[in-house]
Design a protein around this motif. Structure first.
Motif, PDB file in Angstrom:
ATOM      1  N   THR A 104       0.817  -1.215   0.000  1.00 20.54           N
ATOM      2  CA  THR A 104       0.000   0.000   0.000  1.00 20.54           C
ATOM      3  C   THR A 104       0.851   1.265   0.000  1.00 20.54           C
ATOM      4  O   THR A 104       0.337   2.353   0.200  1.00 20.54           O
ATOM      5  N   SER A 105       2.135   1.134  -0.246  1.00 21.25           N
ATOM      6  CA  SER A 105       3.027   2.289  -0.151  1.00 21.25           C
ATOM      7  C   SER A 105       2.761   3.349  -1.216  1.00 21.25           C
ATOM      8  O   SER A 105       3.235   4.465  -1.101  1.00 21.25           O
ATOM      9  N   PHE A 106       1.993   3.034  -2.251  1.00 17.91           N
ATOM     10  CA  PHE A 106       1.720   4.035  -3.281  1.00 17.91           C
ATOM     11  C   PHE A 106       0.544   4.934  -2.923  1.00 17.91           C
ATOM     12  O   PHE A 106       0.235   5.873  -3.649  1.00 17.91           O
ATOM     13  N   TYR A 107      -0.145   4.683  -1.794  1.00 15.89           N
ATOM     14  CA  TYR A 107      -1.208   5.588  -1.346  1.00 15.89           C
ATOM     15  C   TYR A 107      -0.583   6.779  -0.645  1.00 15.89           C
ATOM     16  O   TYR A 107       0.455   6.663   0.012  1.00 15.89           O
ATOM     17  N   LEU A 108      -1.239   7.915  -0.781  1.00 18.22           N
ATOM     18  CA  LEU A 108      -0.733   9.132  -0.166  1.00 18.22           C
ATOM     19  C   LEU A 108      -1.171   9.179   1.297  1.00 18.22           C
ATOM     20  O   LEU A 108      -2.345   9.377   1.604  1.00 18.22           O
ATOM     21  N   VAL A 137      -0.955   8.785  11.514  1.00 15.66           N
ATOM     22  CA  VAL A 137      -1.079   8.762  10.066  1.00 15.66           C
ATOM     23  C   VAL A 137      -2.490   9.187   9.693  1.00 15.66           C
ATOM     24  O   VAL A 137      -3.460   8.730  10.297  1.00 15.66           O
ATOM     25  N   VAL A 138      -2.588  10.053   8.696  1.00 15.91           N
ATOM     26  CA  VAL A 138      -3.875  10.377   8.103  1.00 15.91           C
ATOM     27  C   VAL A 138      -3.833   9.778   6.698  1.00 15.91           C
ATOM     28  O   VAL A 138      -2.989  10.156   5.884  1.00 15.91           O
ATOM     29  N   CYS A 139      -4.708   8.806   6.461  1.00 16.42           N
ATOM     30  CA  CYS A 139      -4.703   8.122   5.165  1.00 16.42           C
ATOM     31  C   CYS A 139      -5.990   8.410   4.407  1.00 16.42           C
ATOM     32  O   CYS A 139      -6.988   8.822   4.994  1.00 16.42           O
ATOM     33  N   GLU A 140      -5.939   8.173   3.115  1.00 16.84           N
ATOM     34  CA  GLU A 140      -7.115   8.355   2.273  1.00 16.84           C
ATOM     35  C   GLU A 140      -7.944   7.076   2.289  1.00 16.84           C
ATOM     36  O   GLU A 140      -7.428   5.981   2.544  1.00 16.84           O
ATOM     37  N   GLY A 141      -9.225   7.223   1.983  1.00 21.46           N
ATOM     38  CA  GLY A 141     -10.135   6.088   1.988  1.00 21.46           C
ATOM     39  C   GLY A 141      -9.732   4.973   1.036  1.00 21.46           C
ATOM     40  O   GLY A 141     -10.027   3.808   1.282  1.00 21.46           O
ATOM     41  N   GLY A 142      -9.052   5.313  -0.052  1.00 21.03           N
ATOM     42  CA  GLY A 142      -8.635   4.313  -1.027  1.00 21.03           C
ATOM     43  C   GLY A 142      -7.772   3.231  -0.418  1.00 21.03           C
ATOM     44  O   GLY A 142      -7.867   2.054  -0.799  1.00 21.03           O
ATOM     45  N   LEU A 143      -6.916   3.593   0.516  1.00 25.00           N
ATOM     46  CA  LEU A 143      -6.068   2.607   1.182  1.00 25.00           C
ATOM     47  C   LEU A 143      -6.927   1.594   1.935  1.00 25.00           C
ATOM     48  O   LEU A 143      -6.723   0.388   1.809  1.00 25.00           O
ATOM     49  N   VAL A 149     -11.932  -2.808   3.532  1.00 27.67           N
ATOM     50  CA  VAL A 149     -12.651  -2.104   4.594  1.00 27.67           C
ATOM     51  C   VAL A 149     -13.745  -1.234   3.978  1.00 27.67           C
ATOM     52  O   VAL A 149     -13.513  -0.517   3.011  1.00 27.67           O
ATOM     53  N   ASP A 150     -14.934  -1.292   4.556  1.00 26.82           N
ATOM     54  CA  ASP A 150     -16.065  -0.485   4.100  1.00 26.82           C
ATOM     55  C   ASP A 150     -15.945   0.911   4.719  1.00 26.82           C
ATOM     56  O   ASP A 150     -16.246   1.095   5.898  1.00 26.82           O
ATOM     57  N   ILE A 151     -15.525   1.890   3.918  1.00 21.07           N
ATOM     58  CA  ILE A 151     -15.339   3.243   4.459  1.00 21.07           C
ATOM     59  C   ILE A 151     -16.666   3.991   4.585  1.00 21.07           C
ATOM     60  O   ILE A 151     -16.710   5.077   5.165  1.00 21.07           O
ATOM     61  N   ASP A 152     -17.751   3.417   4.056  1.00 18.90           N
ATOM     62  CA  ASP A 152     -19.067   4.033   4.192  1.00 18.90           C
ATOM     63  C   ASP A 152     -19.821   3.525   5.413  1.00 18.90           C
ATOM     64  O   ASP A 152     -20.963   3.912   5.644  1.00 18.90           O
ATOM     65  N   ASP A 153     -19.190   2.663   6.189  1.00 16.34           N
ATOM     66  CA  ASP A 153     -19.795   2.163   7.416  1.00 16.34           C
ATOM     67  C   ASP A 153     -20.094   3.371   8.319  1.00 16.34           C
ATOM     68  O   ASP A 153     -19.210   4.191   8.579  1.00 16.34           O
ATOM     69  N   PRO A 154     -21.324   3.513   8.800  1.00 22.14           N
ATOM     70  CA  PRO A 154     -21.675   4.669   9.636  1.00 22.14           C
ATOM     71  C   PRO A 154     -20.830   4.791  10.910  1.00 22.14           C
ATOM     72  O   PRO A 154     -20.699   5.876  11.476  1.00 22.14           O
ATOM     73  N   ASP A 155     -20.237   3.699  11.353  1.00 27.62           N
ATOM     74  CA  ASP A 155     -19.401   3.754  12.560  1.00 27.62           C
ATOM     75  C   ASP A 155     -18.185   4.666  12.381  1.00 27.62           C
ATOM     76  O   ASP A 155     -17.690   5.238  13.355  1.00 27.62           O
TER      77      ASP A 155
END
Length: 195
Positions: A104-108, A137-143, A149-155
Motif C-alpha cells: 500500500t506504499s503508493f497511497y498518499l 497517520v492520516v490516510c485516504e479512503g482508497g487505502l 474495509v467499508d469506508i461508508d460504514d456509519p461507525d
C-alpha cells in the motif's frame, strides 16, 4: 452490547445484528426511494451480476436470510452461519500497523509526530486518522478500500474517522471487531541468516 432504551436488559451482539437485518429489510420495502435504493445497493452485493434496480423491480425475491447475509458480510464474516459460529469470539485490539503493508506504499499518507497536527489534517471526509507506533497517520479512503474495509460504514462517522481518540467507543469497538477479521496480518519479515 447496547442497552435498548425501552428496556433495562442488555441487547446481545447477535440480537444487534438481527435488529440491523430487520432495519435493512424495512428500508428495502420503504416508500422512501432513497432508503429503498440504499438498502437495495447493500443487498445487491450478494450477487455479482445484480444491480439495485433489479432488486427493487422484484422486491418479493428478497428474504430475511438475504438481509442477515449482508449484515454478516458487513461485519467481516463470510455469511450468517459463520457469524453465528464466531460472533461470541472477541477479537483482540486491532493493530493499526496492519493497515500499512508494503503493497500500500503508493497511497498518499500524511505522517505526523503529534496528534494535534494529524487531527488538523483530518479535514476532508475521505481521510482517516490512525496511530502508528509513535506517530500518527492520516490516510485516504482508497487505502482502506484496497484492504476490504467499508469506508461508508456509519461507525466511521460516529468515531469522527479518528482511531486514536474516537468520539464513540461503542462504534470504535464494532470497527475494531470488523477490522480484526477483515484486514490480513502483515507478512512475516524474512530474517537474513547470520554469517
Amino acid at each position: 452490547m447496547r442497552t435498548d432504551p425501552s428496556s433495562p436488559k442488555a441487547v446481545s451482539a447477535l440480537d444487534e445484528y438481527k435488529i440491523r437485518a430487520s432495519k435493512l429489510m424495512k428500508d428495502f420495502v420503504s416508500l422512501d426511494k432513497r432508503r429503498a435504493y440504499g438498502a437495495a445497493h447493500r443487498l445487491a452485493t450478494l450477487w455479482p451480476d445484480v444491480k439495485p434496480n433489479d432488486l427493487l423491480a422484484e422486491r418479493s425475491r428478497i428474504q430475511r436470510k438475504h438481509a442477515l447475509a449482508v449484515i454478516a458480510r458487513e461485519m467481516g464474516f463470510r455469511d450468517w452461519q459463520h457469524l453465528i459460529a464466531e460472533a461470541h469470539i472477541e477479537m483482540p485490539a486491532f493493530d493499526t500497523t496492519r493497515l500499512f503493508p508494503p503493497k500500500t506504499s503508493f497511497y498518499l499518507n500524511a505522517w505526523f509526530v503529534t496528534y494535534d497536527e494529524a487531527c488538523a489534517a483530518l479535514g476532508r471526509k475521505d481521510r482517516f486518522l490512525f496511530p502508528y507506533r509513535h506517530q500518527f497517520v492520516v490516510c485516504e479512503g482508497g487505502l482502506l478500500k484496497s484492504l476490504g474495509v467499508d469506508i461508508d460504514d456509519p461507525d466511521w462517522e460516529l468515531i469522527g474517522r479518528d482511531w486514536a481518540k474516537p468520539l464513540d467507543m461503542s462504534a470504535h469497538y464494532r470497527l475494531n471487531q470488523k477490522l480484526a477479521r477483515i484486514v490480513p496480518p502483515l507478512p512475516e519479515r524474512k530474517r537474513k541468516p547470520k554469517a
